[in-house]
Design a protein around this motif. Structure first.
Motif, PDB file in Angstrom:
ATOM      1  N   GLY A 252       0.938  -1.090  -0.181  1.00 46.57           N
ATOM      2  CA  GLY A 252      -0.026   0.125  -0.002  1.00 46.57           C
ATOM      3  C   GLY A 252       1.023   1.285   0.186  1.00 46.57           C
ATOM      4  N   ILE A 253       1.949   1.112  -0.534  1.00 44.68           N
ATOM      5  CA  ILE A 253       2.972   2.333  -0.760  1.00 44.68           C
ATOM      6  C   ILE A 253       2.738   3.061  -1.901  1.00 44.68           C
ATOM      7  N   LEU A 254       2.462   4.474  -1.825  1.00 48.08           N
ATOM      8  CA  LEU A 254       2.143   4.891  -3.318  1.00 48.08           C
ATOM      9  C   LEU A 254       3.101   6.297  -3.480  1.00 48.08           C
ATOM     10  N   ASP A 255       4.107   6.547  -2.395  1.00 52.44           N
ATOM     11  CA  ASP A 255       4.955   7.781  -2.202  1.00 52.44           C
ATOM     12  C   ASP A 255       6.325   7.387  -2.038  1.00 52.44           C
ATOM     13  N   PRO A 256       7.136   8.078  -2.716  1.00 47.35           N
ATOM     14  CA  PRO A 256       8.785   7.723  -2.572  1.00 47.35           C
ATOM     15  C   PRO A 256       9.131   7.895  -1.225  1.00 47.35           C
ATOM     16  N   GLU A 257       8.696   8.926  -0.459  1.00 47.00           N
ATOM     17  CA  GLU A 257       9.082   9.242   0.813  1.00 47.00           C
ATOM     18  C   GLU A 257       8.558   7.869   1.779  1.00 47.00           C
ATOM     19  N   ASP A 258       7.415   7.542   1.622  1.00 41.74           N
ATOM     20  CA  ASP A 258       7.196   6.181   2.429  1.00 41.74           C
ATOM     21  C   ASP A 258       7.874   5.174   2.043  1.00 41.74           C
ATOM     22  N   ALA A 259       8.119   5.105   0.615  1.00 41.16           N
ATOM     23  CA  ALA A 259       8.957   3.881   0.298  1.00 41.16           C
ATOM     24  C   ALA A 259      10.400   3.993   0.818  1.00 41.16           C
ATOM     25  N   LYS A 260      10.968   5.301   1.062  1.00 38.48           N
ATOM     26  CA  LYS A 260      12.262   5.421   1.699  1.00 38.48           C
ATOM     27  C   LYS A 260      12.218   4.993   3.286  1.00 38.48           C
ATOM     28  N   ASP A 261      11.059   5.516   3.919  1.00 39.32           N
ATOM     29  CA  ASP A 261      10.711   5.019   5.274  1.00 39.32           C
ATOM     30  C   ASP A 261      10.840   3.405   5.344  1.00 39.32           C
ATOM     31  N   ALA A 262      10.180   2.821   4.623  1.00 38.65           N
ATOM     32  CA  ALA A 262      10.103   1.373   4.449  1.00 38.65           C
ATOM     33  C   ALA A 262      11.560   0.815   4.433  1.00 38.65           C
ATOM     34  N   VAL A 263      12.296   1.467   3.770  1.00 38.99           N
ATOM     35  CA  VAL A 263      13.726   1.049   3.548  1.00 38.99           C
ATOM     36  C   VAL A 263      14.487   1.151   5.162  1.00 38.99           C
ATOM     37  N   ARG A 264      14.464   2.401   5.446  1.00 42.04           N
ATOM     38  CA  ARG A 264      14.779   2.703   6.806  1.00 42.04           C
ATOM     39  C   ARG A 264      14.332   1.823   7.932  1.00 42.04           C
ATOM     40  N   PHE A 265      13.228   1.321   7.714  1.00 43.49           N
ATOM     41  CA  PHE A 265      12.570   0.431   8.865  1.00 43.49           C
ATOM     42  C   PHE A 265      13.099  -0.922   8.923  1.00 43.49           C
ATOM     43  N   GLY A 266      13.665  -1.192   7.463  1.00 40.87           N
ATOM     44  CA  GLY A 266      14.328  -2.519   7.327  1.00 40.87           C
ATOM     45  C   GLY A 266      13.281  -3.472   6.737  1.00 40.87           C
ATOM     46  N   ALA A 267      12.333  -3.117   6.078  1.00 42.38           N
ATOM     47  CA  ALA A 267      11.578  -4.115   5.320  1.00 42.38           C
ATOM     48  C   ALA A 267      11.978  -4.805   4.233  1.00 42.38           C
ATOM     49  N   ASP A 268      11.493  -5.831   3.788  1.00 43.75           N
ATOM     50  CA  ASP A 268      12.342  -6.708   2.838  1.00 43.75           C
ATOM     51  C   ASP A 268      11.555  -6.390   1.358  1.00 43.75           C
ATOM     52  N   GLY A 269      10.594  -5.704   1.462  1.00 47.93           N
ATOM     53  CA  GLY A 269       9.683  -5.533   0.423  1.00 47.93           C
ATOM     54  C   GLY A 269       8.676  -4.389   0.522  1.00 47.93           C
ATOM     55  N   ILE A 270       8.367  -3.789  -0.578  1.00 46.13           N
ATOM     56  CA  ILE A 270       7.192  -3.006  -0.637  1.00 46.13           C
ATOM     57  C   ILE A 270       6.186  -3.384  -1.693  1.00 46.13           C
ATOM     58  N   VAL A 271       4.784  -3.165  -1.627  1.00 42.46           N
ATOM     59  CA  VAL A 271       4.158  -3.410  -2.790  1.00 42.46           C
ATOM     60  C   VAL A 271       3.431  -1.843  -3.054  1.00 42.46           C
ATOM     61  N   VAL A 272       3.717  -1.501  -4.111  1.00 42.50           N
ATOM     62  CA  VAL A 272       3.164  -0.267  -4.612  1.00 42.50           C
ATOM     63  C   VAL A 272       2.027  -0.599  -5.278  1.00 42.50           C
ATOM     64  N   SER A 273       0.858  -0.043  -4.453  1.00 45.04           N
ATOM     65  CA  SER A 273      -0.465  -0.355  -4.626  1.00 45.04           C
ATOM     66  C   SER A 273      -1.409   0.783  -3.940  1.00 45.04           C
ATOM     67  N   ASN A 274      -2.663   0.820  -4.831  1.00 43.92           N
ATOM     68  CA  ASN A 274      -3.780   1.826  -4.124  1.00 43.92           C
ATOM     69  C   ASN A 274      -4.862   0.856  -3.854  1.00 43.92           C
ATOM     70  N   HIS A 275      -4.635  -0.482  -3.686  1.00 41.38           N
ATOM     71  CA  HIS A 275      -5.503  -1.396  -3.208  1.00 41.38           C
ATOM     72  C   HIS A 275      -6.441  -1.461  -4.373  1.00 41.38           C
ATOM     73  N   GLY A 276      -5.962  -1.608  -5.591  1.00 41.66           N
ATOM     74  CA  GLY A 276      -6.786  -1.831  -6.768  1.00 41.66           C
ATOM     75  C   GLY A 276      -8.042  -0.817  -6.886  1.00 41.66           C
ATOM     76  N   GLY A 277      -7.551   0.478  -6.461  1.00 42.18           N
ATOM     77  CA  GLY A 277      -8.660   1.674  -6.672  1.00 42.18           C
ATOM     78  C   GLY A 277      -9.855   1.479  -5.608  1.00 42.18           C
ATOM     79  N   ARG A 278      -9.542   0.955  -4.581  1.00 41.47           N
ATOM     80  CA  ARG A 278     -10.710   0.386  -3.622  1.00 41.47           C
ATOM     81  C   ARG A 278     -10.612   1.228  -2.344  1.00 41.47           C
ATOM     82  N   GLN A 279      -9.568   2.114  -2.279  1.00 47.09           N
ATOM     83  CA  GLN A 279      -9.479   2.856  -0.959  1.00 47.09           C
ATOM     84  C   GLN A 279      -9.642   4.444  -1.324  1.00 47.09           C
ATOM     85  N   LEU A 280      -8.677   5.254  -1.534  1.00 48.34           N
ATOM     86  CA  LEU A 280      -8.641   6.411  -1.898  1.00 48.34           C
ATOM     87  C   LEU A 280      -8.893   6.840  -3.316  1.00 48.34           C
ATOM     88  N   ASP A 281     -10.052   6.985  -3.838  1.00 42.88           N
ATOM     89  CA  ASP A 281     -10.051   7.481  -5.282  1.00 42.88           C
ATOM     90  C   ASP A 281      -9.775   8.936  -5.448  1.00 42.88           C
TER      91      ASP A 281
END
Ligand code: FNR
Length: 381
Positions: A252-281
């Motif tokens: 559910g990552i859609l912004d480069p800043e959040d992606a960088k936070d995910a790297v800082r957190f030490g996550a192994d991966g991210i899914v760039v996703s808007n939940h298939g257009g089911r959340q914030l239109d």
């Protein structure tokens, strides 16, 4: 009906699955602009045809989190799959295993982890939502671990559910829903027989096991709405880390800043996703969000992408934009609803063939060869 694509499966599912379940999968939030753009932004991306480069050894395989995948695809977590075919989670997981790709079991599946994991040899991926009831989260993580799940997909784009108008119209939610569902299931007797709708009531396996009583479709929407947690922050992910030592993917990552936070957190991966257009239109399509995210974190973390992928060409487009692999949502839900596990197998075969054609005609023998060079930069034409 002749099936040659995921879009054909959509038409077939529309005939077979009652409207309240078909539209639950097919619909998005609010005016569905993001849902539509997920698909149209991808198909607007022009592939760059290159020829005469001996493409006799095209190979779609990749390795991801220590697992071999026959192609850079995993089945995305989808709630209530067991309403699209009998024991739908088991059927889809078996189809994915046969075709050499991971299956992700949703928190809100009909079949519980303990039923799906032993049905296949390949380890399941498990998806977890952020819920106020931390006891449920801890319990779910322990059960996922005990069942041998390999990868945790932690979904962070649902601190609160988006409004889905189609569900109100279809009978999935809103007034008189029970009456409308019963009527619809009577008009779709083959579906009702297959999923057993007139037999044992459908319950959400993982949640029912935790609360110790059967939680059905209505109760679960109520339970989730009460339980989604808008207070979620990176601190909670630290807490989850204590209970999970395998690969952890933030979905559910859609912004480069959040992606960088995910790297800082030490996550192994991210899914760039808007939940298939089911959340914030109104948010960016995944295809448009992905390049900036790849520029920010490619190589530091595995990048998966989903939302709008309807054929193998779209997978190649996402890889070219910077993804390491893709997740498929509706494409396999339609196939499951139309033909059960056999449909999911066929859909994965179709995707692979389409990918091979796209790789051959863009002159990319291996997935790791695919880069933005595989695309035409339309802004420069
Ligand atoms: C979803 N999605 C989803 N995601 C998640 O993390 N947990 C879940 O339980 C669900 N449930 C769910 C139900 C249905 C019916 C759909 C269609 C989707 C989102 C899903 O994992 C994925 O992000 C999108 O489906 C990708 O977009 P496409 O491929 O459907 O366009």
């Amino acid at each position: 009906m002749i099936i040659s694509s995921a879009n054909d499966y959509r038409k077939a599912a529309k005939r077979r699955v009652p409207p309240f379940m078909f539209h639950y999968a097919d619909g998005g939030s609010y005016a569905e602009h993001t849902l539509q753009r997920n698909v149209s932004d991808l198909s607007d991306i022009a592939l760059r045809q290159r020829v005469l480069k001996d493409m006799s050894n095209v190979n779609t395989e990749i390795e991801l989190f220590g697992e071999k995948l026959s192609m850079p695809v995993a089945l995305a977590p989808v709630g209530a799959l067991g309403m699209y075919a009998r024991r739908g989670e088991v059927q889809a997981a078996q189809a994915a295993e046969k075709k050499g790709v991971p299956f992700t079991l949703s928190t809100v599946s009909i079949c519980p982890i303990e039923e799906v994991a032993p049905a296949i040899k390949r380890p399941l991926w498990f998806q977890l939502y952020v819920l106020k009831d931390r006891g449920f989260m801890k319990n779910a993580l322990e059960r996922a671990k005990a069942a041998g799940c390999s990868t945790l997909v932690f979904t962070v784009d649902m601190p609160t559910p988006g409004a889905r108008y189609r569900d109100m119209h279809s009978g999935m939610s809103g007034p008189y829903k029970e009456i409308r569902r019963v009527l619809q299931s009577m008009i779709h007797p083959f579906w009702a027989w297959d999923v057993g709708i007139h037999g044992k009531p459908h319950t959400l396996g993982n949640i029912s096991k935790y609360v110790g009583k059967e939680i059905g479709l209505d109760d679960y929407i109520g339970w989730l709405t009460e339980n989604f947690d808008p207070s979620i922050s990176w601190k909670d992910l630290e807490w989850i880390r204590e209970f999970w030592d395998g690969p952890m993917v933030i979905k559910g990552i859609l912004d480069p800043e959040d992606a960088k936070d995910a790297v800082r957190f030490g996550a192994d991966g991210i899914v760039v996703s808007n939940h298939g257009g089911r959340q914030l239109d109104g948010v960016l399509s995944s295809a448009r969000a992905l390049p900036a995210i790849a520029d920010a974190v490619k190589g530091d973390i595995k990048i998966l992408a989903d939302s709008g992928i309807r054929n193998g060409l779209d997978v190649v487009r996402m890889i070219a934009l910077g993804a390491d692999a893709c997740m498929l949502g509706r494409s396999f839900v339609y196939a499951l609803g139309a033909e059960g596990g056999a449909g999911v197998e066929n859909m994965l075969d179709i995707f692979k063939k389409e990918m091979r054609v796209a790789m051959t005609l863009t002159s990319n023998e291996k997935i790791s060869n695919i880069s933005r060079d595989a695309l035409v930069d339309l802004s420069k034409l």
